[in-house]
Scaffold this active site. Structure first.
Site, PDB file in Angstrom:
ATOM      1  N   HIS A  18       0.850  -1.204   0.000  1.00 14.47           N
ATOM      2  CA  HIS A  18       0.000   0.000   0.000  1.00 14.47           C
ATOM      3  C   HIS A  18       0.885   1.253   0.000  1.00 14.47           C
ATOM      4  O   HIS A  18       0.617   2.213  -0.727  1.00 14.47           O
ATOM      5  CB  HIS A  18      -0.864   0.074   1.267  1.00 14.47           C
ATOM      6  CG  HIS A  18      -1.898  -1.002   1.417  1.00 14.47           C
ATOM      7  ND1 HIS A  18      -1.995  -1.786   2.540  1.00 14.47           N
ATOM      8  CD2 HIS A  18      -2.900  -1.411   0.597  1.00 14.47           C
ATOM      9  CE1 HIS A  18      -3.015  -2.620   2.411  1.00 14.47           C
ATOM     10  NE2 HIS A  18      -3.579  -2.419   1.238  1.00 14.47           N
ATOM     11  N   LYS A  42     -15.234  -8.369   5.060  1.00 12.29           N
ATOM     12  CA  LYS A  42     -13.983  -8.842   5.677  1.00 12.29           C
ATOM     13  C   LYS A  42     -14.066  -8.692   7.185  1.00 12.29           C
ATOM     14  O   LYS A  42     -14.640  -7.728   7.682  1.00 12.29           O
ATOM     15  CB  LYS A  42     -12.799  -8.000   5.185  1.00 12.29           C
ATOM     16  CG  LYS A  42     -12.431  -8.228   3.731  1.00 12.29           C
ATOM     17  CD  LYS A  42     -11.148  -7.474   3.393  1.00 12.29           C
ATOM     18  CE  LYS A  42     -10.769  -7.632   1.936  1.00 12.29           C
ATOM     19  NZ  LYS A  42      -9.636  -6.762   1.558  1.00 12.29           N
ATOM     20  N   ARG A  92      -2.629  -6.338  -8.325  1.00  5.73           N
ATOM     21  CA  ARG A  92      -1.472  -7.235  -8.184  1.00  5.73           C
ATOM     22  C   ARG A  92      -1.485  -8.367  -9.190  1.00  5.73           C
ATOM     23  O   ARG A  92      -0.462  -8.891  -9.567  1.00  5.73           O
ATOM     24  CB  ARG A  92      -1.462  -7.856  -6.767  1.00  5.73           C
ATOM     25  CG  ARG A  92      -1.107  -6.874  -5.676  1.00  5.73           C
ATOM     26  CD  ARG A  92      -1.549  -7.359  -4.333  1.00  5.73           C
ATOM     27  NE  ARG A  92      -3.015  -7.343  -4.254  1.00  5.73           N
ATOM     28  CZ  ARG A  92      -3.716  -7.524  -3.157  1.00  5.73           C
ATOM     29  NH1 ARG A  92      -3.098  -7.773  -2.031  1.00  5.73           N
ATOM     30  NH2 ARG A  92      -5.031  -7.479  -3.184  1.00  5.73           N
ATOM     31  N   SER A 130      -2.594  -7.845   3.085  1.00  5.99           N
ATOM     32  CA  SER A 130      -2.744  -7.736   4.542  1.00  5.99           C
ATOM     33  C   SER A 130      -3.078  -9.105   5.117  1.00  5.99           C
ATOM     34  O   SER A 130      -2.563  -9.491   6.177  1.00  5.99           O
ATOM     35  CB  SER A 130      -3.848  -6.746   4.891  1.00  5.99           C
ATOM     36  OG  SER A 130      -3.562  -5.476   4.372  1.00  5.99           O
TER      37      SER A 130
HETATM   38  P1  ADP Z   1     -10.116  -3.493   0.192  1.00  4.47           P
HETATM   39  O1  ADP Z   1     -10.720  -4.163   1.368  1.00  4.47           O
HETATM   40  O2  ADP Z   1     -10.852  -2.289  -0.274  1.00  4.47           O
HETATM   41  O3  ADP Z   1      -9.739  -4.425  -0.946  1.00  4.47           O
HETATM   42  P2  ADP Z   1      -7.282  -3.359   0.830  1.00  4.47           P
HETATM   43  O4  ADP Z   1      -6.690  -2.601   1.979  1.00  4.47           O
HETATM   44  O5  ADP Z   1      -7.141  -4.830   0.855  1.00  4.47           O
HETATM   45  O6  ADP Z   1      -8.773  -2.864   0.773  1.00  4.47           O
HETATM   46  O7  ADP Z   1      -6.665  -2.828  -0.523  1.00  4.47           O
HETATM   47  C1  ADP Z   1      -6.846  -1.508  -0.962  1.00  4.47           C
HETATM   48  C2  ADP Z   1      -6.322  -1.378  -2.387  1.00  4.47           C
HETATM   49  O8  ADP Z   1      -4.908  -1.580  -2.381  1.00  4.47           O
HETATM   50  C3  ADP Z   1      -6.880  -2.403  -3.370  1.00  4.47           C
HETATM   51  O9  ADP Z   1      -7.050  -1.785  -4.634  1.00  4.47           O
HETATM   52  C4  ADP Z   1      -5.806  -3.453  -3.451  1.00  4.47           C
HETATM   53  O10 ADP Z   1      -5.820  -4.132  -4.691  1.00  4.47           O
HETATM   54  C5  ADP Z   1      -4.560  -2.584  -3.308  1.00  4.47           C
HETATM   55  N1  ADP Z   1      -3.410  -3.341  -2.796  1.00  4.47           N
HETATM   56  C6  ADP Z   1      -3.382  -4.203  -1.767  1.00  4.47           C
HETATM   57  N2  ADP Z   1      -2.151  -4.721  -1.593  1.00  4.47           N
HETATM   58  C7  ADP Z   1      -1.361  -4.157  -2.546  1.00  4.47           C
HETATM   59  C8  ADP Z   1       0.006  -4.305  -2.928  1.00  4.47           C
HETATM   60  N3  ADP Z   1       0.808  -5.171  -2.305  1.00  4.47           N
HETATM   61  N4  ADP Z   1       0.481  -3.540  -3.956  1.00  4.47           N
HETATM   62  C9  ADP Z   1      -0.361  -2.701  -4.619  1.00  4.47           C
HETATM   63  N5  ADP Z   1      -1.669  -2.540  -4.330  1.00  4.47           N
HETATM   64  C10 ADP Z   1      -2.169  -3.245  -3.310  1.00  4.47           C
END
Ligand code: ADP
Length: 172
Positions: A18, A42, A92, A130
């Site tokens: 992130h 989630k 990803r 995460s």
């Molecule tokens: P959500 O519950 O909305 O999916 P996340 O916190 O899991 O929230 O992810 C938020 C955004 O960040 C999503 O678009 C996800 O694809 C992106 N994301 C998560 N991990 C990574 C990563 N390692 N690299 C780039 N983008 C990421």
């Protein structure tokens, strides 16, 4: 006109993946606003207050980034309310592509003036999520390469009394 982008997500917790995306997007927009939200599908490990505090600490060296709490309303409405015409997301793999393109198309039906911009995950963070990090920590593994130290400590504090950290196998 100031170019503002909204980056919504659950950030449970924020990871180096992130942060990389936020750092890169902070070069593209005048301001990047992270909306930390409740995702009903989630089960969160951290409360929204904890997730905000961890993100704040992890992003303190990027000047044009701010954080808001998003607990109600459509993402496009949040974007419009802060003057953002871009929603940022990360991709990803092909699974993310499917998921993100569906959300982006739905968002467009709700407010056609807001565009979703997706950044491709950095190669070395493509496998990071995460949930995988929480799983590794739950079983006592090393997550120091994947999250900032403040997040690493917070995850270990959550799991410190969990029995799953003790190696336990039985010959059957
Ligand atoms: P959500 O519950 O909305 O999916 P996340 O916190 O899991 O929230 O992810 C938020 C955004 O960040 C999503 O678009 C996800 O694809 C992106 N994301 C998560 N991990 C990574 C990563 N390692 N690299 C780039 N983008 C990421």
């Amino acid at each position: 006109m100031k170019r503002i982008a909204l980056y919504p997500g659950s950030f449970d917790p924020i990871t180096n993946g992130h942060i990389d995306l936020i750092r890169r997007s902070s070069q593209l927009y005048d301001e990047v606003v992270i909306a930390i939200s409740f995702n009903s599908s989630k089960k969160n490990l951290f409360s929204i207050e904890e997730r905000i505090a961890l993100a704040k600490d992890s992003l303190k060296d990027i000047p044009n980034v701010s954080i808001i709490r998003h607990t109600g309303g459509l993402t496009v409405d949040v974007a419009a309310s802060i003057g953002a015409n871009v929603i940022l997301r990360g991709i990803r793999n092909t699974q993310d592509f499917e998921y993100e393109s569906n959300i982006a198309t739905l968002n467009k039906t709700q407010n056609s003036s807001i565009e979703t911009v997706v950044l491709i995950a950095a190669e070395h963070y493509r496998f990071l999520s995460s949930s995988m990090i929480k799983e590794i920590a739950l079983f006592g593994g090393d997550i120091s390469l994947f999250v900032p130290p403040v997040v690493e400590k917070a995850i270990y504090d959550k799991y410190k009394n969990d029995v799953k950290r003790n190696l336990h196998t039985e010959r059957q």
